[in-house]
Design an enzyme around this catalytic site. Structure first.
Site, PDB file in Angstrom:
ATOM      1  CG  HIS A   1      -0.717  -0.270   2.615  1.00  9.19           C
ATOM      2  ND1 HIS A   1       0.501   0.441   3.023  1.00  9.19           N
ATOM      3  CD2 HIS A   1      -1.347  -0.880   3.550  1.00  9.19           C
ATOM      4  CE1 HIS A   1       0.323   0.123   4.408  1.00  9.19           C
ATOM      5  NE2 HIS A   1      -0.730  -0.619   4.432  1.00  9.19           N
ATOM      6  CD  GLU A  28      -3.477  -2.898   7.149  1.00  7.67           C
ATOM      7  OE1 GLU A  28      -2.876  -2.667   8.022  1.00  7.67           O
ATOM      8  OE2 GLU A  28      -3.221  -2.129   6.119  1.00  7.67           O
ATOM      9  CE1 TYR A  64       5.620  -3.843   9.457  1.00  6.40           C
ATOM     10  CE2 TYR A  64       5.900  -2.813  11.592  1.00  6.40           C
ATOM     11  CZ  TYR A  64       5.181  -4.001  10.642  1.00  6.40           C
ATOM     12  OH  TYR A  64       3.876  -4.353  10.872  1.00  6.40           O
ATOM     13  CG  HIS A  78      -1.090  -0.059  11.567  1.00 10.50           C
ATOM     14  ND1 HIS A  78      -1.514  -0.945  10.694  1.00 10.50           N
ATOM     15  CD2 HIS A  78      -0.936   1.002  11.063  1.00 10.50           C
ATOM     16  CE1 HIS A  78      -1.586  -0.401   9.329  1.00 10.50           C
ATOM     17  NE2 HIS A  78      -1.048   0.856   9.712  1.00 10.50           N
ATOM     18  CG  ASP A 138      -1.528  -6.978   6.377  1.00 12.00           C
ATOM     19  OD1 ASP A 138      -2.589  -6.454   6.823  1.00 12.00           O
ATOM     20  OD2 ASP A 138      -0.497  -6.589   6.683  1.00 12.00           O
ATOM     21  CG  HIS A 178      -4.239  -5.653  12.773  1.00 13.23           C
ATOM     22  ND1 HIS A 178      -5.065  -4.666  12.655  1.00 13.23           N
ATOM     23  CD2 HIS A 178      -3.000  -5.286  11.870  1.00 13.23           C
ATOM     24  CE1 HIS A 178      -4.661  -3.576  11.697  1.00 13.23           C
ATOM     25  NE2 HIS A 178      -3.487  -4.052  11.180  1.00 13.23           N
ATOM     26  CG  HIS A 230       4.134  -7.912   8.363  1.00 11.97           C
ATOM     27  ND1 HIS A 230       3.454  -8.472   7.400  1.00 11.97           N
ATOM     28  CD2 HIS A 230       3.300  -7.037   8.937  1.00 11.97           C
ATOM     29  CE1 HIS A 230       2.515  -7.874   7.299  1.00 11.97           C
ATOM     30  NE2 HIS A 230       2.064  -7.063   8.161  1.00 11.97           N
ATOM     31  CG  ASP A 267       0.478  -4.544  11.575  1.00 12.44           C
ATOM     32  OD1 ASP A 267       1.053  -5.678  10.860  1.00 12.44           O
ATOM     33  OD2 ASP A 267      -0.365  -3.840  11.295  1.00 12.44           O
TER      34      ASP A 267
HETATM   35 FE1  FEO Z   1      -1.759  -3.088  10.083  1.00 12.84          FE
HETATM   36 FE2  FEO Z   1       0.217  -5.920   8.815  1.00 12.84          FE
HETATM   37  O1  FEO Z   1      -1.287  -4.919   8.812  1.00 12.84           O
END
Ligand code: FEO
Length: 394
Positions: free
Chosen positions: A24, A80, A191, A144, A82, A78, A224, A163
Protein backbone atom coordinates in the site's frame (compact mmCIF):
# COMPACT_ATOMS: atom_id res chain seq x y z
CA UNK A 1 7.48 -21.01 4.66
CA UNK A 2 9.08 -24.21 5.93
CA UNK A 3 7.42 -25.54 9.04
CA UNK A 4 9.17 -24.16 12.08
CA UNK A 5 8.37 -24.46 15.75
CA UNK A 6 8.52 -21.54 18.14
CA UNK A 7 8.48 -24.02 21.01
CA UNK A 8 6.99 -27.46 21.45
CA UNK A 9 3.51 -27.45 19.90
CA UNK A 10 3.64 -23.83 18.75
CA UNK A 11 4.19 -23.80 14.99
CA UNK A 12 4.78 -21.09 12.39
CA UNK A 13 2.21 -21.65 9.65
CA UNK A 14 2.44 -18.31 7.82
CA UNK A 15 3.73 -17.59 4.34
CA UNK A 16 6.53 -15.69 2.62
CA UNK A 17 5.57 -13.08 0.01
CA UNK A 18 8.91 -12.94 -1.80
CA UNK A 19 7.94 -10.66 -4.63
CA UNK A 20 5.77 -7.93 -3.17
CA UNK A 21 7.45 -4.59 -3.89
CA UNK A 22 4.62 -2.20 -3.04
CA UNK A 23 2.75 -2.64 0.22
CA UNK A 24 0.00 0.00 0.00
CA UNK A 25 2.59 2.53 -1.16
CA UNK A 26 5.45 1.37 1.07
CA UNK A 27 8.34 0.16 -1.11
CA UNK A 28 9.05 -3.36 0.15
CA UNK A 29 12.32 -4.01 -1.63
CA UNK A 30 12.95 -7.20 0.38
CA UNK A 31 9.40 -8.59 0.22
CA UNK A 32 7.52 -9.56 3.37
CA UNK A 33 5.93 -12.42 5.29
CA UNK A 34 2.48 -12.86 6.79
CA UNK A 35 3.09 -14.79 9.97
CA UNK A 36 0.45 -17.01 11.56
CA UNK A 37 0.93 -19.38 14.48
CA UNK A 38 -0.76 -22.65 15.37
CA UNK A 39 -0.88 -23.78 19.00
CA UNK A 40 -1.73 -27.41 19.70
CA UNK A 41 -3.07 -28.18 23.17
CA UNK A 42 -6.30 -29.70 24.52
CA UNK A 43 -7.77 -26.91 22.42
CA UNK A 44 -6.17 -25.81 19.16
CA UNK A 45 -5.71 -22.13 18.38
CA UNK A 46 -4.67 -20.36 15.18
CA UNK A 47 -3.19 -16.92 15.78
CA UNK A 48 -4.00 -14.69 12.79
CA UNK A 49 -4.29 -15.72 9.14
CA UNK A 50 -2.55 -14.41 6.02
CA UNK A 51 -3.27 -12.31 2.92
CA UNK A 52 -6.03 -13.94 0.88
CA UNK A 53 -3.79 -14.66 -2.11
CA UNK A 54 -1.97 -17.17 0.12
CA UNK A 55 -5.02 -18.81 1.75
CA UNK A 56 -4.32 -22.19 0.19
CA UNK A 57 -0.70 -22.13 1.33
CA UNK A 58 -1.79 -21.35 4.89
CA UNK A 59 -4.30 -24.19 4.73
CA UNK A 60 -1.63 -26.57 3.45
CA UNK A 61 0.73 -25.53 6.25
CA UNK A 62 -1.97 -26.20 8.84
CA UNK A 63 -2.87 -29.54 7.26
CA UNK A 64 0.75 -30.70 7.58
CA UNK A 65 0.36 -30.35 11.35
CA UNK A 66 -3.28 -31.03 12.12
CA UNK A 67 -6.75 -31.32 10.65
CA UNK A 68 -8.02 -27.71 10.32
CA UNK A 69 -11.40 -29.04 11.44
CA UNK A 70 -9.83 -29.41 14.89
CA UNK A 71 -9.14 -25.69 15.25
CA UNK A 72 -11.17 -24.42 18.22
CA UNK A 73 -10.13 -20.77 18.19
CA UNK A 74 -8.91 -18.29 15.60
CA UNK A 75 -7.36 -15.31 17.32
CA UNK A 76 -7.67 -12.21 15.16
CA UNK A 77 -5.17 -9.76 16.59
CA UNK A 78 -5.78 -7.29 13.76
CA UNK A 79 -8.28 -7.06 10.92
CA UNK A 80 -6.16 -5.35 8.26
CA UNK A 81 -6.47 -7.61 5.26
CA UNK A 82 -2.87 -8.80 5.16
CA UNK A 83 -3.74 -10.75 8.34
CA UNK A 84 -7.46 -11.45 8.14
CA UNK A 85 -8.42 -11.93 4.51
CA UNK A 86 -7.91 -15.71 4.63
CA UNK A 87 -10.53 -15.92 7.37
CA UNK A 88 -13.44 -16.68 5.00
CA UNK A 89 -11.47 -19.61 3.51
CA UNK A 90 -10.08 -20.99 6.77
CA UNK A 91 -13.43 -20.85 8.54
CA UNK A 92 -14.90 -23.16 5.86
CA UNK A 93 -12.51 -25.85 7.10
CA UNK A 94 -12.38 -24.83 10.76
CA UNK A 95 -16.14 -25.16 10.96
CA UNK A 96 -16.34 -25.23 14.74
CA UNK A 97 -13.87 -22.47 15.43
CA UNK A 98 -14.76 -19.46 17.53
CA UNK A 99 -13.08 -16.23 16.49
CA UNK A 100 -11.52 -14.22 19.32
CA UNK A 101 -11.03 -10.49 18.78
CA UNK A 102 -11.27 -7.14 20.53
CA UNK A 103 -14.69 -5.44 20.39
CA UNK A 104 -13.44 -3.17 17.60
CA UNK A 105 -11.93 -6.23 15.96
CA UNK A 106 -15.34 -7.91 15.98
CA UNK A 107 -16.94 -4.82 14.45
CA UNK A 108 -14.24 -4.67 11.76
CA UNK A 109 -14.55 -8.39 10.93
CA UNK A 110 -18.29 -7.95 10.39
CA UNK A 111 -17.69 -4.82 8.31
CA UNK A 112 -15.14 -6.64 6.14
CA UNK A 113 -16.58 -10.14 5.84
CA UNK A 114 -20.18 -10.09 7.05
CA UNK A 115 -21.83 -11.33 10.21
CA UNK A 116 -21.75 -15.08 9.63
CA UNK A 117 -18.97 -15.81 12.11
CA UNK A 118 -19.07 -16.90 15.73
CA UNK A 119 -17.03 -14.16 17.43
CA UNK A 120 -16.22 -13.68 21.11
CA UNK A 121 -14.67 -10.44 22.28
CA UNK A 122 -11.86 -10.00 24.78
CA UNK A 123 -10.28 -7.05 26.51
CA UNK A 124 -6.98 -6.39 28.25
CA UNK A 125 -6.27 -8.97 30.93
CA UNK A 126 -8.76 -11.56 29.68
CA UNK A 127 -7.38 -15.09 29.43
CA UNK A 128 -8.25 -18.13 27.36
CA UNK A 129 -7.21 -21.56 28.65
CA UNK A 130 -6.17 -23.97 25.90
CA UNK A 131 -5.13 -26.77 28.30
CA UNK A 132 -1.57 -26.56 29.52
CA UNK A 133 -1.28 -23.15 27.90
CA UNK A 134 -3.00 -19.87 28.54
CA UNK A 135 -3.50 -17.00 26.14
CA UNK A 136 -3.68 -13.54 27.68
CA UNK A 137 -4.87 -10.58 25.64
CA UNK A 138 -3.71 -6.96 25.66
CA UNK A 139 -5.64 -4.42 23.64
CA UNK A 140 -3.32 -2.22 21.59
CA UNK A 141 -5.50 0.33 19.77
CA UNK A 142 -3.80 2.13 16.87
CA UNK A 143 -0.89 -0.32 16.77
CA UNK A 144 -1.72 -0.28 14.02
CA UNK A 145 -5.51 0.03 13.73
CA UNK A 146 -8.16 0.68 16.40
CA UNK A 147 -8.93 -3.05 16.60
CA UNK A 148 -5.34 -4.21 17.22
CA UNK A 149 -4.47 -6.39 20.16
CA UNK A 150 -1.52 -8.47 21.37
CA UNK A 151 -1.75 -12.13 22.36
CA UNK A 152 0.61 -13.38 25.05
CA UNK A 153 1.28 -17.09 25.60
CA UNK A 154 1.76 -17.10 29.37
CA UNK A 155 3.62 -20.38 29.95
CA UNK A 156 6.06 -19.88 27.04
CA UNK A 157 6.45 -16.11 27.59
CA UNK A 158 5.75 -15.46 23.91
CA UNK A 159 4.31 -12.11 22.86
CA UNK A 160 2.45 -12.11 19.53
CA UNK A 161 1.98 -8.39 18.89
CA UNK A 162 0.86 -8.60 15.27
CA UNK A 163 2.19 -5.53 13.37
CA UNK A 164 4.28 -4.15 16.23
CA UNK A 165 8.00 -5.08 16.11
CA UNK A 166 7.59 -6.44 12.55
CA UNK A 167 9.65 -5.95 9.42
CA UNK A 168 8.87 -6.35 5.74
CA UNK A 169 11.58 -8.92 5.15
CA UNK A 170 11.16 -12.11 3.15
CA UNK A 171 13.62 -14.80 4.19
CA UNK A 172 13.81 -18.56 4.38
CA UNK A 173 14.94 -18.14 8.01
CA UNK A 174 12.50 -17.37 10.79
CA UNK A 175 14.57 -16.18 13.74
CA UNK A 176 16.72 -13.14 14.53
CA UNK A 177 19.83 -15.22 15.24
CA UNK A 178 19.64 -16.73 11.74
CA UNK A 179 19.77 -13.51 9.69
CA UNK A 180 22.12 -10.56 9.20
CA UNK A 181 21.56 -8.29 12.19
CA UNK A 182 22.12 -5.08 10.18
CA UNK A 183 19.58 -6.05 7.53
CA UNK A 184 17.11 -6.99 10.27
CA UNK A 185 17.47 -3.71 12.19
CA UNK A 186 17.43 -1.71 8.95
CA UNK A 187 14.14 -3.32 7.92
CA UNK A 188 12.72 -2.86 11.44
CA UNK A 189 13.58 0.86 11.21
CA UNK A 190 12.05 1.18 7.71
CA UNK A 191 8.89 -0.51 9.01
CA UNK A 192 8.68 1.72 12.08
CA UNK A 193 9.32 4.91 10.07
CA UNK A 194 6.72 4.13 7.42
CA UNK A 195 3.96 2.49 9.44
CA UNK A 196 4.16 3.13 13.16
CA UNK A 197 5.79 6.57 13.40
CA UNK A 198 2.49 8.50 13.76
CA UNK A 199 1.64 6.42 16.82
CA UNK A 200 4.89 7.10 18.71
CA UNK A 201 3.27 8.29 21.97
CA UNK A 202 0.97 5.26 22.02
CA UNK A 203 3.93 2.92 21.48
CA UNK A 204 5.82 4.38 24.41
CA UNK A 205 2.74 4.06 26.63
CA UNK A 206 1.98 0.50 25.49
CA UNK A 207 5.52 -0.67 26.18
CA UNK A 208 5.42 0.99 29.61
CA UNK A 209 2.06 -0.70 30.28
CA UNK A 210 3.49 -4.11 29.41
CA UNK A 211 6.55 -3.49 31.58
CA UNK A 212 4.26 -2.50 34.47
CA UNK A 213 2.23 -5.67 33.96
CA UNK A 214 5.46 -7.48 34.77
CA UNK A 215 5.05 -10.03 32.00
CA UNK A 216 8.36 -11.64 31.08
CA UNK A 217 9.01 -11.83 27.34
CA UNK A 218 11.24 -14.60 26.01
CA UNK A 219 10.12 -14.36 22.37
CA UNK A 220 8.40 -11.68 20.30
CA UNK A 221 6.63 -13.25 17.35
CA UNK A 222 5.26 -10.47 15.12
CA UNK A 223 3.02 -10.88 12.10
CA UNK A 224 5.64 -9.69 9.60
CA UNK A 225 9.22 -10.84 9.17
CA UNK A 226 11.62 -12.32 11.66
CA UNK A 227 10.84 -13.60 15.16
CA UNK A 228 12.87 -12.05 17.99
CA UNK A 229 14.12 -14.86 20.23
CA UNK A 230 17.82 -14.19 20.93
CA UNK A 231 17.32 -10.79 22.55
CA UNK A 232 13.78 -9.37 22.33
CA UNK A 233 14.85 -6.40 24.47
CA UNK A 234 16.86 -5.12 21.50
CA UNK A 235 13.79 -4.32 19.39
CA UNK A 236 11.89 -3.03 22.45
CA UNK A 237 14.74 -0.58 23.16
CA UNK A 238 14.84 0.46 19.49
CA UNK A 239 11.08 1.16 19.60
CA UNK A 240 11.47 3.22 22.77
CA UNK A 241 14.25 5.27 21.13
CA UNK A 242 12.37 5.78 17.87
CA UNK A 243 9.16 6.68 19.71
CA UNK A 244 11.04 9.17 21.88
CA UNK A 245 12.41 10.79 18.70
CA UNK A 246 16.05 10.01 19.57
CA UNK A 247 18.00 11.54 16.69
CA UNK A 248 21.49 12.61 15.69
CA UNK A 249 23.23 15.55 14.05
CA UNK A 250 22.04 14.60 10.61
CA UNK A 251 20.43 16.61 7.81
CA UNK A 252 18.30 14.93 5.15
CA UNK A 253 17.87 16.88 1.93
CA UNK A 254 14.91 15.76 -0.17
CA UNK A 255 14.33 17.43 -3.52
CA UNK A 256 13.38 17.07 -7.13
CA UNK A 257 14.54 18.99 -10.16
CA UNK A 258 13.41 19.78 -13.69
CA UNK A 259 16.47 21.29 -15.39
CA UNK A 260 19.07 20.95 -12.65
CA UNK A 261 18.65 24.22 -10.71
CA UNK A 262 17.29 22.69 -7.49
CA UNK A 263 19.86 19.90 -7.89
CA UNK A 264 22.68 22.48 -7.81
CA UNK A 265 21.08 24.19 -4.83
CA UNK A 266 20.67 20.88 -2.99
CA UNK A 267 24.37 20.10 -3.47
CA UNK A 268 25.42 23.50 -2.19
CA UNK A 269 23.20 23.06 0.91
CA UNK A 270 24.74 19.62 1.46
CA UNK A 271 28.24 21.12 1.26
CA UNK A 272 27.31 23.82 3.77
CA UNK A 273 25.91 21.31 6.26
CA UNK A 274 28.85 18.96 5.74
CA UNK A 275 31.28 21.80 6.44
CA UNK A 276 29.81 21.96 9.94
CA UNK A 277 30.59 18.30 10.54
CA UNK A 278 27.06 16.88 10.51
CA UNK A 279 25.95 13.77 8.67
CA UNK A 280 24.15 14.59 5.39
CA UNK A 281 21.91 12.50 3.15
CA UNK A 282 20.85 13.83 -0.25
CA UNK A 283 17.82 12.17 -1.82
CA UNK A 284 16.37 13.09 -5.19
CA UNK A 285 12.78 11.96 -5.50
CA UNK A 286 12.30 9.77 -8.59
CA UNK A 287 15.71 8.29 -7.75
CA UNK A 288 14.80 7.54 -4.12
CA UNK A 289 11.30 6.65 -2.95
CA UNK A 290 9.47 8.31 -0.02
CA UNK A 291 9.86 5.07 1.99
CA UNK A 292 13.64 5.54 1.93
CA UNK A 293 13.36 9.26 2.65
CA UNK A 294 11.22 8.66 5.75
CA UNK A 295 13.65 6.05 7.01
CA UNK A 296 16.52 8.54 6.72
CA UNK A 297 14.39 11.18 8.46
CA UNK A 298 13.69 8.85 11.42
CA UNK A 299 17.02 9.58 13.16
CA UNK A 300 17.74 13.01 11.59
CA UNK A 301 17.41 16.34 13.36
CA UNK A 302 16.69 18.39 10.23
CA UNK A 303 14.99 17.96 6.87
CA UNK A 304 15.60 20.38 3.99
CA UNK A 305 13.15 20.17 1.12
CA UNK A 306 13.56 21.63 -2.36
CA UNK A 307 11.31 21.93 -5.37
CA UNK A 308 11.13 23.70 -8.70
CA UNK A 309 7.91 25.57 -9.37
CA UNK A 310 5.55 23.86 -11.78
CA UNK A 311 2.24 25.47 -12.70
CA UNK A 312 2.53 27.90 -9.77
CA UNK A 313 2.95 25.14 -7.22
CA UNK A 314 5.39 22.52 -6.02
CA UNK A 315 6.59 19.71 -8.24
CA UNK A 316 4.17 16.72 -8.00
CA UNK A 317 6.74 14.40 -6.40
CA UNK A 318 7.21 16.93 -3.59
CA UNK A 319 3.44 17.23 -3.15
CA UNK A 320 3.22 13.48 -2.77
CA UNK A 321 6.24 13.33 -0.45
CA UNK A 322 5.00 16.10 1.85
CA UNK A 323 1.54 14.55 2.07
CA UNK A 324 3.19 11.29 3.09
CA UNK A 325 5.72 12.89 5.46
CA UNK A 326 3.29 15.16 7.29
CA UNK A 327 0.90 12.22 7.74
CA UNK A 328 3.65 10.19 9.42
CA UNK A 329 4.28 13.06 11.88
CA UNK A 330 8.03 12.78 12.41
CA UNK A 331 8.77 14.22 15.83
CA UNK A 332 10.96 17.22 16.67
CA UNK A 333 12.60 17.88 13.28
CA UNK A 334 13.67 21.28 11.96
CA UNK A 335 12.42 21.84 8.39
CA UNK A 336 14.21 24.08 5.86
CA UNK A 337 13.20 24.93 2.29
CA UNK A 338 14.64 25.96 -1.05
CA UNK A 339 13.39 26.15 -4.60
CA UNK A 340 13.62 27.58 -8.07
CA UNK A 341 11.15 29.11 -10.49
CA UNK A 342 10.95 30.61 -13.96
CA UNK A 343 8.53 33.53 -14.22
CA UNK A 344 6.32 33.14 -11.16
CA UNK A 345 7.10 31.28 -7.92
CA UNK A 346 4.77 29.18 -5.81
CA UNK A 347 6.57 25.99 -4.83
CA UNK A 348 8.27 27.41 -1.75
CA UNK A 349 5.14 29.10 -0.39
CA UNK A 350 3.11 25.98 -0.97
CA UNK A 351 5.65 23.65 0.73
CA UNK A 352 6.05 25.92 3.75
CA UNK A 353 2.27 26.26 4.15
CA UNK A 354 1.94 22.47 4.06
CA UNK A 355 4.42 21.77 6.84
CA UNK A 356 3.34 24.76 8.97
CA UNK A 357 -0.21 23.42 8.83
CA UNK A 358 1.16 20.11 10.12
CA UNK A 359 2.73 21.97 13.06
CA UNK A 360 6.36 21.43 12.07
CA UNK A 361 9.14 23.90 12.99
CA UNK A 362 10.30 25.87 9.94
CA UNK A 363 13.77 27.40 9.62
CA UNK A 364 13.99 30.93 8.21
CA UNK A 365 15.17 32.15 5.77
CA UNK A 366 14.55 29.87 2.81
CA UNK A 367 16.37 30.27 -0.49
CA UNK A 368 14.57 30.81 -3.77
CA UNK A 369 16.24 31.28 -7.15
CA UNK A 370 14.97 32.48 -10.54
CA UNK A 371 15.84 30.11 -13.41
CA UNK A 372 19.46 29.09 -12.74
CA UNK A 373 21.42 29.69 -9.52
CA UNK A 374 24.38 32.04 -9.83
CA UNK A 375 27.45 32.08 -7.64
CA UNK A 376 25.77 34.36 -5.08
CA UNK A 377 22.68 32.10 -4.96
CA UNK A 378 24.79 29.01 -4.33
CA UNK A 379 26.58 30.87 -1.56
CA UNK A 380 23.16 31.49 0.07
CA UNK A 381 22.40 27.76 -0.27
CA UNK A 382 25.75 26.86 1.31
CA UNK A 383 24.91 29.23 4.17
CA UNK A 384 21.46 27.69 4.57
CA UNK A 385 23.11 24.29 5.03
CA UNK A 386 25.54 25.79 7.54
CA UNK A 387 22.80 27.59 9.51
CA UNK A 388 20.69 24.47 9.82
CA UNK A 389 23.67 22.37 10.86
CA UNK A 390 24.70 24.91 13.51
CA UNK A 391 21.13 25.04 14.83
CA UNK A 392 20.82 21.27 15.27
CA UNK A 393 24.23 21.02 16.92
CA UNK A 394 23.33 23.68 19.50
FE1 FEO B 1 -1.76 -3.25 9.91
FE2 FEO B 1 0.25 -5.89 8.74
O1 FEO B 1 -1.32 -4.82 8.93
Amino acid sequence: MTQTKLTENIHCVGVVDWNIRDFHGYATRRGTTYNAYLILDEKTALIDTVKHTFSNELLRNICEITDPGKIDYIIVNHVEMDHSSSLPVIIKYAKNATIIASQRGKDAIIEHYGADFCIETVKTGDELKLGKRTLRFVEAPMLHWPDSMFTYVVEDKILMPNDAFGQHLATSQRFDDEVDEHVLMEEAAIYYANILMPFAPLITRKIQEIVQMGIPIAIIAPSHGIIWRSDPSKIIKAYLDWSAGVSKNKVVIVFDTMWGSTDKMARAIAEGATSEGVDVKLLKLRASDPTEAMTEILDAKAVVVGSPTLNNGMFPTLGSFLTYATGLKPKGKLWGFFGSYGWGGGALKSMIETVRKAGFEVHEPSVEVKYVPEREDLKKCFELGQQIAVKIKA
